[in-house]
Scaffold this active site. Structure first.
Site, PDB file in Angstrom:
ATOM      1  N   HIS A  39      18.288  34.518  -7.245  1.00  9.93           N
ATOM      2  CA  HIS A  39      19.117  35.643  -7.697  1.00  9.93           C
ATOM      3  C   HIS A  39      20.539  35.149  -7.888  1.00  9.93           C
ATOM      4  O   HIS A  39      20.877  34.007  -7.539  1.00  9.93           O
ATOM      5  CB  HIS A  39      19.065  36.822  -6.728  1.00  9.93           C
ATOM      6  CG  HIS A  39      19.559  36.503  -5.345  1.00  9.93           C
ATOM      7  ND1 HIS A  39      20.884  36.270  -5.065  1.00  9.93           N
ATOM      8  CD2 HIS A  39      18.901  36.363  -4.160  1.00  9.93           C
ATOM      9  CE1 HIS A  39      21.032  36.016  -3.766  1.00  9.93           C
ATOM     10  NE2 HIS A  39      19.841  36.065  -3.200  1.00  9.93           N
ATOM     11  N   ASP A  64       2.644  36.033   8.964  1.00 12.34           N
ATOM     12  CA  ASP A  64       2.641  34.968   9.964  1.00 12.34           C
ATOM     13  C   ASP A  64       3.394  35.415  11.219  1.00 12.34           C
ATOM     14  O   ASP A  64       4.591  35.699  11.174  1.00 12.34           O
ATOM     15  CB  ASP A  64       3.292  33.712   9.375  1.00 12.34           C
ATOM     16  CG  ASP A  64       2.951  32.452  10.144  1.00 12.34           C
ATOM     17  OD1 ASP A  64       3.135  32.450  11.377  1.00 12.34           O
ATOM     18  OD2 ASP A  64       2.499  31.476   9.516  1.00 12.34           O
ATOM     19  N   SER A  94      16.583  33.495   0.600  1.00 13.29           N
ATOM     20  CA  SER A  94      16.503  33.613  -0.854  1.00 13.29           C
ATOM     21  C   SER A  94      16.316  32.242  -1.489  1.00 13.29           C
ATOM     22  O   SER A  94      17.065  31.312  -1.211  1.00 13.29           O
ATOM     23  CB  SER A  94      17.775  34.249  -1.409  1.00 13.29           C
ATOM     24  OG  SER A  94      17.908  35.568  -0.958  1.00 13.29           O
TER      25      SER A  94
END
Length: 337
Positions: A153, A276, A291
């Site tokens: 992003h 997980d 990210s």
């Protein structure tokens, strides 16, 4: 946007009906990095009131100088850092008004800043900064072009939603020291140290699907995997590669819960949730700093983490790695083609 495919690392060609697909290998990332971006001037990060002679002056309300503006010149002199700016108005005793050349939303504008002198001290009413610093995760390396993609992003300033233009930038080695876990309505974050002596590469471009540049060297023990085409991505089990302690990339189990079939670049290609227990125990799900973490499914690189769902922090979004790879090639063409 025109997508360029002339720099693909072609390993084989598969024929499906009348459609020919070029098989590409890339090196998945997962490494934590420190990121430094300089916009080529001073970024206005805020303003404050100056009170003098019974009056109040604020650059925002009185001179239309806004958060997110980039100051490129003052009195026709180039401004690259805070010292440049201070020297310009300190050496202009004959006038309290400074002519500024600014860039706002991609357009150049001129404004006048009023400098107030109080007890031999200068007041500008501006908060400014020379650079943006942060951390994130490498998404992939392309051994053919030596390009990398990271974050998935854009980088924007907290004071503005605009994508920050890159005049120059660098990525550095970064070590994760701790994790602040996410809770619903309050995403957590990675806490990390940045080693500014360990330069990893440059930053050429900041886009809505990540940052891109040329890297210096690959991490040790890195190996390539096939890049998945968008139509190959499906619901079900996958892995997310990221760092939660030190500099070790760990593979965590996730489940892809939604697949959006896109025919043009968009950030939210898939939805997923962390399954997980090791990662849930440490972070409760997705945190800031993850990210860019690559997502692997069936031995192929399919996506990169982009966002966390604020009210359901074990879940997040990912951008298709195909889009990031194509973007890297477009940027490579712009700078080196």
């Amino acid at each position: 946007m025109k997508l360029l495919f002339s720099f693909l690392s072609i390993l084989s060609v598969m024929v499906s009906g009348n459609h020919v697909m070029k098989s590409v290998n890339i090196v998945p990332g997962g490494q934590n990095i420190g990121i430094e971006i300089k916009p080529g001037g001073l970024m206005v990060s805020g303003t404050y009131d100056i009170k003098y002679e019974g009056k109040t002056y604020n650059p925002s309300s009185n001179s239309d100088i806004q958060k997110g503006d980039i100051i490129y010149k003052a009195n026709d002199a180039v401004v690259q850092n805070v010292d440049d700016f201070v020297n310009i108005f300190s050496n202009s005793p004959e006038s309290n008004d400074i002519k500024l050349s600014l860039k706002r939303n991609g357009k150049f504008i001129n404004r006048t800043l009023h400098i107030v002198r109080i007890d031999n001290r200068f007041k500008t009413g501006l908060f400014v900064k020379e650079r943006l610093l942060g951390i994130g995760t490498i998404s992939f390396y392309d051994e053919n072009t030596k390009m990398y993609g990271a974050l998935g992003h854009e980088i924007s300033d907290n004071s503005s939603s605009d994508i920050i233009e890159v005049d120059s930038g660098s990525i550095y080695d970064s070590t994760v020291t701790s994790i602040t876990p996410s809770i619903n309505s309050k995403p957590g974050e990675k806490i990390a140290d940045i080693d500014f002596n360990d330069y990893l590469g440059n930053v050429l471009s900041n886009t809505n699907i990540g940052i891109y540049g040329k890297y210096e060297t690959l991490p040790t023990n890195s190996s390539s995997l096939p890049l998945a085409e968008i139509e190959e991505v499906h619901l079900g089990k996958a892995e997310m590669w990221t760092v939660v302690k030190g500099d070790e990339v760990t593979k965590y189990q996730i489940e892809i819960t939604k697949v959006n079939k896109q025919n043009e670049i968009a950030a939210k290609g898939i939805s997923f949730k962390v399954t997980d227990e090791r990662l849930l125990k440490v972070s409760n799900g997705i945190v800031a700093g993850m990210s860019g973490s690559p997502i692997i499914q069936n031995g192929k690189v399919v996506a990169a983490v982009t966002h966390v769902l604020v009210d359901k922090v074990e879940s997040g979004y990912g951008v298709y790695m195909r889009w990031m790879f194509d973007m890297a090639n477009t940027i490579y063409e712009q700078y080196y083609g």
